[in-house]
Design an enzyme around this catalytic site. Structure first.
Site, mmCIF file in Angstrom:
data_model
loop_
_atom_site.group_PDB
_atom_site.id
_atom_site.type_symbol
_atom_site.label_atom_id
_atom_site.label_comp_id
_atom_site.label_asym_id
_atom_site.label_seq_id
_atom_site.Cartn_x
_atom_site.Cartn_y
_atom_site.Cartn_z
ATOM 1 C CG HIS A 98 102.078 -57.409 1.825
ATOM 2 N ND1 HIS A 98 102.547 -57.909 3.024
ATOM 3 C CD2 HIS A 98 101.716 -58.478 1.084
ATOM 4 C CE1 HIS A 98 102.473 -59.235 2.991
ATOM 5 N NE2 HIS A 98 101.978 -59.605 1.831
ATOM 6 C CG HIS A 140 97.454 -61.995 4.366
ATOM 7 N ND1 HIS A 140 98.694 -61.704 4.876
ATOM 8 C CD2 HIS A 140 97.637 -62.277 3.053
ATOM 9 C CE1 HIS A 140 99.598 -61.809 3.899
ATOM 10 N NE2 HIS A 140 98.986 -62.146 2.791
ATOM 11 C CB CYS A 169 103.398 -62.820 2.874
ATOM 12 S SG CYS A 169 103.919 -62.413 1.204
#
Lengths: 305, 391, 84
Positions: B320, B285, B152
């Site tokens: 995400h 995040h 990620c």
């Protein structure tokens, strides 16, 4: 110069912790297997039980490098062409066979490319810079360029490594995606690098990656010219190409010993490194040519010669 | 040395270009909804409603590739539009991806298991490195091409790598970012970790259950001063700080106090020569998993000495997007600077009990935004921070 | 009940790849997680959820709530019994 303080390779050759890997080389055959050390010496059973071959070998090789330099690495740069294939395939099987919504997560967790570098940071308890490069057969070159940058930015010791693993499935991809007569293998090589001189005084002098090479010999000439080195100063070329236009005695095909994995040029570096020490020669060039016309050039230099 | 940003491009569930994304952000409009594909239909996802063929037609894509590559081409082309090729400039492309061509491979693999005649040619698209080569080909970039795969944080690390190569003089101009499409592999993977929210994700909320996945791509063009003199491009913002640190705590979980996150943010601030109080906005995040948001919140309190600047997770809009998230959120950070706006964190009602931190809940216009800090944390404890500054 | 516990131990060894252990190495009442026990972690907790689903048809939705259930072989067996 980026000096090599330690190299550790686990391959289908008896290469791990040998003084000179050239001593026990045998040409690779279809039935050659990965020659693994006793992983229990490197990884606690609680961690080891989950790990696929690529993770085991990479951690063991990384730990050998850490042991050799004793102070912590200030950066970790890993290259892998295809990543953790065993776990990737395992999870593909899970999602296609298990009914219902509850699936075993372990293979998924360990399927990402950065599982290798992440696990190394975990095993070495290392909080520093941590990067994973994946650029097909140029993955070593990319991780090396990053490592050199890290050294230039002032980092003392950098852990550079590559790893790739074979799964049976890859054999199905011959001859369409992979070369017909290739022997698909696994391998890892890790290096402890620093601008500080190593005992051997051998290091990486330069590295070049070319996405679309026009003519290998011309690109080699250009690369060397920029470094103000003549081709006749090169003592040996380690390559995966059979058709290079250089005298036969100066060319070694590393793939004949490593088998095919897309970061095997790192094993070529290992062979060249040990040969430069033994023969007290100055320059070895690693020429890594991909099927998509990509080209990686790595120059090793021995300051003592 | 200054790293100038002279182009940006984005495609996500909330829009297929920068303008559309900006418009959705202002309207506080999420695009997360029940999935449309067979493998997404059980979940709430940030899906882009264009098929691969539709993408090729609408964006005039000449190069074939996986959906990951196609999305990357769309965003990278937008970032690179009006840029020309110059003989004197060494131009590169660095892209982050975690799935590469898995969207194609997983279908081929399943078909073969079901007894269909396999078409092994399709696996040409599989390697992540190939994804970047295809994007570079579409843009006509033939120099340096690299792929970063750190889950990620891939795009953030690709941006960082590009900046460092400019700083060291190895490149003059570089297209950087990341791309990931939704695949059955990742959907089922995150399902197996039991960190999905079946409803809309609630970053930094006390009752947060988990994440919604999304797909997309985000790219920037970085240039050196020398390059600017040749291209004459308008500068959108500067990349003033970056850092990458390892949590080294656990294979998947973040450390309870956010050790890696603290290191990463502190080092980025140091590199940008900024004090914590100079940061005007943090794009977190903020995946909305119980573990990440608590750990990141604690790290904020540590780094900012208790005075945490306005922060939000725009994953509540896009889902995400994994390897793409750092690229997409970098575009949002620049939009924040350009438009003096702070983007909200949707679906927040109750602060996390342990920290009491409240994210931005509504769009904040007319805010002075000089420095934005953007976090991207990956599986395996790979923590990265970027800092963007007004020119 | 003791039969169930022995069966559970074999299944745990299999599911978690605890190659070096035999069922006799796992005590009924000793903690499975943490350093004083078998040293299992949160990934193993997810694998336990898979185990309960695949061998016993018991579904657990919230991994956080399952921590007490997975404390020891005893507590797991009690939980399975209670679901019968």
């Amino acid at each position: 110069m980026y000096y090599i303080h330690k190299i550790a390779s686990i391959t289908h050759q008896d290469s791990f912790n040998q003084t000179d890997v050239n001593d026990s080389l045998v040409e690779i055959t279809e039935d050659a297997v990965l020659i693994s050390p006793d992983y229990k010496k490197y990884i606690l059973p609680a961690s080891l039980r989950r790990l696929s071959p690529i993770l085991r070998m990479a951690v063991a090789a990384a730990k050998e490098c850490q042991e050799a330099i004793t102070i912590p690495f200030e950066a970790i740069s890993v290259g892998t062409a295809l990543g953790c294939l065993t776990d990737t395939e395992k999870f593909l099987n899970v999602i296609n066979t298990v009914e219902g919504e509850i699936l075993s997560p372990t293979a998924f967790i360990q399927s990402t490319h950065n599982t290798i570098s992440g696990l190394i940071s975990l095993e070495l308890k290392n909080h520093s810079y941590n990067m994973t490069h994946t650029q097909n057969n140029l993955s070593l070159e990319m991780a090396l360029i990053d490592s050199m940058l890290c050294c230039d930015e002032g980092k003392d010791f950098v852990l550079l490594g590559v790893a790739d693993e074979a799964i049976d499935f890859l054999n199905k991809l011959k001859p369409i995606v992979l070369p017909e007569n290739s022997i698909v293998t696994s391998g890892t090589t890790f290096f402890a690098l620093s601008k500080k001189k190593s005992k051997s005084e051998i290091g990486f002098k330069a590295c070049r990656s070319i996405i679309k090479a026009k003519d290998i010999e011309v690109d080699i000439d250009l690369f060397l010219r920029e470094l103000k080195i003549e081709i006749n100063e090169i003592d040996r070329i380690y390559t995966n190409q059979n058709s290079l236009d250089y005298p036969k005695e100066m060319v070694v095909n590393y793939e004949a010993y490593s088998g095919l994995y897309f970061t095997a040029n790192a094993f070529g570096v290992h062979l060249a490194h040990d040969w430069l020490i033994k023969e007290a020669k100055k320059y070895a060039l690693i020429v890594n040519s991909g099927c998509n016309n990509s080209l990686g050039l790595i120059l090793l230099k021995n300051d003592k010669a | 040395m200054d790293i100038f940003i002279t182009g940006y491009g984005v495609i996500s569930a909330i829009g297929k270009n920068v303008e559309e994304n900006f418009s959705s952000l202002i309207q506080e409009k999420t695009a997360i909804k029940q999935g449309l594909k067979s493998f997404t239909s059980k979940f709430k996802v940030g899906e882009i409603g264009l098929s691969n063929d539709a993408l090729k037609v609408e964006f005039d894509l000449k190069t074939d590739g996986s959906r990951t590559a196609l999305l990357g081409m769309v965003a990278a082309k937008e970032a690179f539009k009006n840029h020309s090729h110059f003989e004197a400039l060494r131009t590169g492309l660095i892209s982050g991806t975690s799935v590469g061509g898995m969207d194609i491979s997983e279908v081929e693999y399943r078909n073969e298991m079901a007894g269909e005649k396999p078409n092994y040619k399709k696996y040409f698209h599989h390697p992540s490195g190939t994804t970047s080569e295809q994007i570079a080909l579409e843009l006509g970039i033939t120099g340096f091409v690299n792929t970063i795969s750190t889950a990620c944080s891939s795009a953030a690390n690709a941006i960082m790598m590009g900046a460092r190569l400019i700083q060291s003089g190895q490149l003059d101009r570089v297209v950087v970012g990341g791309t990931d499409c939704l695949t059955q592999f990742t959907i089922y993977g995150f399902r197996s970790l039991m960190i999905f929210d079946d409803e809309w994700c609630k970053p930094f909320d006390n009752s947060r259950k988990g994440l919604n996945l999304g797909e997309g791509a985000g790219f920037l063009v970085l240039e050196s001063k020398k390059s600017l003199e040749i291209t004459g491009k308008e500068v959108l913002a500067k990349l003033s700080g970056w850092s990458n640190a390892s949590d080294a705590y656990h294979q998947t979980a973040s450390s309870p106090d956010g050790d890696g996150a603290i290191l990463s943010m502190k080092q980025a601030l140091k590199q940008a020569r900024l004090e914590p109080h100079e940061i005007n906005y943090v794009n977190a995040h903020g995946t909305a998993t119980p573990n990440n948001d608590l750990s990141e919140s604690k790290a904020f309190i540590n780094v900012f000495n208790g005075k945490v600047p306005p922060f939000s997770s725009t994953k509540s809009y896009t889902g995400h997007t994994l390897a793409a998230s750092g690229g997409i959120e970098s575009v949002f950070a620049i939009l924040s600077i350009q438009n003096s706006m702070l983007f909200p964190n949707l679906n927040h009602t109750t602060p996390i009990e342990e920290t009491g931190l409240i994210p931005i809940k509504n769009i904040q216009k007319n805010s002075e935004v000089t420095h934005v800090l953007s976090n991207s944390f990956g599986f395996g404890g790979n923590n990265s921070t970027l800092i963007f500054s007004k020119i | 009940m003791s039969e169930l516990k022995e069966q559970l131990k074999s299944q745990i060894i299999e599911q978690l790849n605890l190659e070096d252990l035999t069922p006799a190495d796992i005590k009924n009442d000793s903690p499975l997680f943490g350093d004083e026990g078998l040293g299992l972690d949160s990934i193993d907790a997810l694998e336990f959820i898979v185990l309960l689903d695949s061998f016993y048809g018991i579904k657990i939705e919230d991994p956080a709530a399952a921590r007490e259930i997975f404390h020891s072989v005893d507590s797991m067996a009690d939980f399975i019994e209670s679901k019968k």
